[in-house]
Write a protein that holds these residues in place. Structure first.
Motif, PDB file in Angstrom:
ATOM      1  N   LYS A   9       0.803  -1.222   0.000  1.00 34.23           N
ATOM      2  CA  LYS A   9       0.000   0.000   0.000  1.00 34.23           C
ATOM      3  C   LYS A   9       0.841   1.280   0.000  1.00 34.23           C
ATOM      4  CE  LYS A   9      -3.689   2.592   1.321  1.00 34.23           C
ATOM      5  NZ  LYS A   9      -4.180   3.393   0.258  1.00 34.23           N
ATOM      6  N   LEU A  10       1.938   1.280   0.758  1.00 35.18           N
ATOM      7  CA  LEU A  10       2.746   2.485   0.897  1.00 35.18           C
ATOM      8  C   LEU A  10       3.599   2.749  -0.339  1.00 35.18           C
ATOM      9  CD1 LEU A  10       4.031   2.112   4.572  1.00 35.18           C
ATOM     10  CD2 LEU A  10       2.076   3.431   3.752  1.00 35.18           C
ATOM     11  N   THR A  11       3.826   4.031  -0.603  1.00 39.35           N
ATOM     12  CA  THR A  11       4.694   4.414  -1.717  1.00 39.35           C
ATOM     13  C   THR A  11       6.152   4.273  -1.279  1.00 39.35           C
ATOM     14  OG1 THR A  11       4.879   6.730  -1.043  1.00 39.35           O
ATOM     15  CG2 THR A  11       2.977   6.133  -2.445  1.00 39.35           C
ATOM     16  N   PRO A  12       7.083   4.256  -2.234  1.00 39.87           N
ATOM     17  CA  PRO A  12       8.504   4.204  -1.854  1.00 39.87           C
ATOM     18  C   PRO A  12       8.901   5.367  -0.928  1.00 39.87           C
ATOM     19  CG  PRO A  12       8.274   3.682  -4.165  1.00 39.87           C
ATOM     20  CD  PRO A  12       6.916   4.129  -3.688  1.00 39.87           C
ATOM     21  N   LEU A  46       9.671  20.097   0.474  1.00 35.30           N
ATOM     22  CA  LEU A  46       9.114  20.066   1.820  1.00 35.30           C
ATOM     23  C   LEU A  46       7.629  19.729   1.814  1.00 35.30           C
ATOM     24  CD1 LEU A  46       9.402  20.479   4.871  1.00 35.30           C
ATOM     25  CD2 LEU A  46       9.071  22.938   4.475  1.00 35.30           C
ATOM     26  N   SER A  47       6.879  20.310   0.886  1.00 35.71           N
ATOM     27  CA  SER A  47       5.437  20.049   0.836  1.00 35.71           C
ATOM     28  C   SER A  47       5.146  18.573   0.572  1.00 35.71           C
ATOM     29  CB  SER A  47       4.764  20.919  -0.226  1.00 35.71           C
ATOM     30  OG  SER A  47       5.309  20.643  -1.515  1.00 35.71           O
ATOM     31  N   THR A  48       5.973  17.934  -0.228  1.00 36.40           N
ATOM     32  CA  THR A  48       5.804  16.504  -0.522  1.00 36.40           C
ATOM     33  C   THR A  48       6.071  15.669   0.724  1.00 36.40           C
ATOM     34  OG1 THR A  48       6.459  16.866  -2.820  1.00 36.40           O
ATOM     35  CG2 THR A  48       6.620  14.612  -2.000  1.00 36.40           C
ATOM     36  N   VAL A  49       7.121  16.014   1.440  1.00 31.35           N
ATOM     37  CA  VAL A  49       7.448  15.288   2.677  1.00 31.35           C
ATOM     38  C   VAL A  49       6.324  15.465   3.690  1.00 31.35           C
ATOM     39  CG1 VAL A  49       9.070  15.097   4.606  1.00 31.35           C
ATOM     40  CG2 VAL A  49       9.939  15.436   2.287  1.00 31.35           C
ATOM     41  N   LYS A  50       5.871  16.710   3.890  1.00 34.17           N
ATOM     42  CA  LYS A  50       4.815  16.978   4.869  1.00 34.17           C
ATOM     43  C   LYS A  50       3.518  16.259   4.509  1.00 34.17           C
ATOM     44  CE  LYS A  50       5.234  21.235   7.066  1.00 34.17           C
ATOM     45  NZ  LYS A  50       4.990  22.682   7.071  1.00 34.17           N
ATOM     46  N   TRP A  51       3.146  16.263   3.232  1.00 39.14           N
ATOM     47  CA  TRP A  51       1.916  15.597   2.793  1.00 39.14           C
ATOM     48  C   TRP A  51       1.990  14.102   3.079  1.00 39.14           C
ATOM     49  CZ3 TRP A  51       0.156  11.845  -0.500  1.00 39.14           C
ATOM     50  CH2 TRP A  51      -1.215  11.861  -0.794  1.00 39.14           C
ATOM     51  N   ASN A  52       3.125  13.491   2.761  1.00 40.81           N
ATOM     52  CA  ASN A  52       3.280  12.050   2.977  1.00 40.81           C
ATOM     53  C   ASN A  52       3.360  11.703   4.460  1.00 40.81           C
ATOM     54  OD1 ASN A  52       3.566  10.324   0.384  1.00 40.81           O
ATOM     55  ND2 ASN A  52       4.530  12.279  -0.081  1.00 40.81           N
ATOM     56  N   ARG A  89      15.864  -4.065   4.414  1.00 37.38           N
ATOM     57  CA  ARG A  89      15.998  -4.100   2.955  1.00 37.38           C
ATOM     58  C   ARG A  89      16.748  -2.865   2.489  1.00 37.38           C
ATOM     59  NH1 ARG A  89      10.493  -4.587   0.272  1.00 37.38           N
ATOM     60  NH2 ARG A  89      11.739  -5.514  -1.327  1.00 37.38           N
ATOM     61  N   PRO A  90      17.367  -2.932   1.312  1.00 37.87           N
ATOM     62  CA  PRO A  90      18.013  -1.732   0.780  1.00 37.87           C
ATOM     63  C   PRO A  90      16.984  -0.633   0.599  1.00 37.87           C
ATOM     64  CG  PRO A  90      18.519  -3.676  -0.559  1.00 37.87           C
ATOM     65  CD  PRO A  90      17.511  -4.089   0.462  1.00 37.87           C
ATOM     66  N   ARG A  91      17.354   0.589   0.969  1.00 42.91           N
ATOM     67  CA  ARG A  91      16.421   1.708   0.883  1.00 42.91           C
ATOM     68  C   ARG A  91      16.760   2.580  -0.314  1.00 42.91           C
ATOM     69  NH1 ARG A  91      17.986   4.135   6.294  1.00 42.91           N
ATOM     70  NH2 ARG A  91      18.417   5.832   4.906  1.00 42.91           N
ATOM     71  N   GLY A  92      15.800   3.427  -0.585  1.00 43.53           N
ATOM     72  CA  GLY A  92      16.024   4.425  -1.622  1.00 43.53           C
ATOM     73  C   GLY A  92      14.703   4.971  -2.095  1.00 43.53           C
ATOM     74  N   TYR A  93      14.720   6.194  -2.467  1.00 41.34           N
ATOM     75  CA  TYR A  93      13.526   6.832  -3.009  1.00 41.34           C
ATOM     76  C   TYR A  93      13.825   7.147  -4.456  1.00 41.34           C
ATOM     77  CZ  TYR A  93      10.265  10.515  -4.195  1.00 41.34           C
ATOM     78  OH  TYR A  93       9.325  11.285  -4.839  1.00 41.34           O
ATOM     79  N   HIS A  94      13.015   6.628  -5.312  1.00 48.43           N
ATOM     80  CA  HIS A  94      13.193   6.868  -6.748  1.00 48.43           C
ATOM     81  C   HIS A  94      11.951   7.576  -7.253  1.00 48.43           C
ATOM     82  CE1 HIS A  94      16.595   4.196  -6.532  1.00 48.43           C
ATOM     83  NE2 HIS A  94      15.833   3.326  -5.903  1.00 48.43           N
ATOM     84  N   ARG A  95      12.161   8.719  -7.821  1.00 45.88           N
ATOM     85  CA  ARG A  95      11.038   9.486  -8.364  1.00 45.88           C
ATOM     86  C   ARG A  95      10.573   8.897  -9.664  1.00 45.88           C
ATOM     87  NH1 ARG A  95      12.306  15.671  -6.858  1.00 45.88           N
ATOM     88  NH2 ARG A  95      13.615  15.180  -5.147  1.00 45.88           N
TER      89      ARG A  95
END
Length: 95
Positions: A9-12, A46-52, A89-95
């Motif tokens: 359910k959760l996004t990366p 910042l707005s993306t981080v706060k929204w998530n 697990r290996p982490r990372g945020y990929h847009r």
């Protein structure tokens, strides 16, 4: 079952944020302070981080602990279980 459902359910980015909250809990940062730190460090708006982070709070994975005048952002029990699973697990945020 909970972990599989949550991971699906959760996004990366939300998964990354959970792990970041886990790693920074001891710093006593508020939700805004934590969002600013993650935004600056990871180069995510910042707005993306706060929204998530608001979404993670709605899902009951993070919360605000009320301590005197401070209100640090912390994981809930469910959030901690999931963050522990994600940190393996290996982490990372990929847009």
């Amino acid at each position: 079952m909970f972990i599989r459902m949550a991971k699906a359910k959760l996004t990366p980015l939300q998964k990354l944020l959970l792990v970041e909250v886990k790693e920074r809990e001891g710093q006593g940062l508020t939700m805004t302070g934590l969002a600013k730190a993650i935004s600056a460090e990871k180069g995510i708006p910042l707005s993306t981080v706060k929204w998530n982070m608001a979404k993670l709070r709605e899902l009951g994975l993070i919360t605000i602990r009320k301590e005197d005048k401070k209100r640090p952002c912390v994981l809930t029990t469910a959030g901690r279980i999931l963050a522990d699973s994600l940190s393996k697990r290996p982490r990372g945020y990929h847009r």
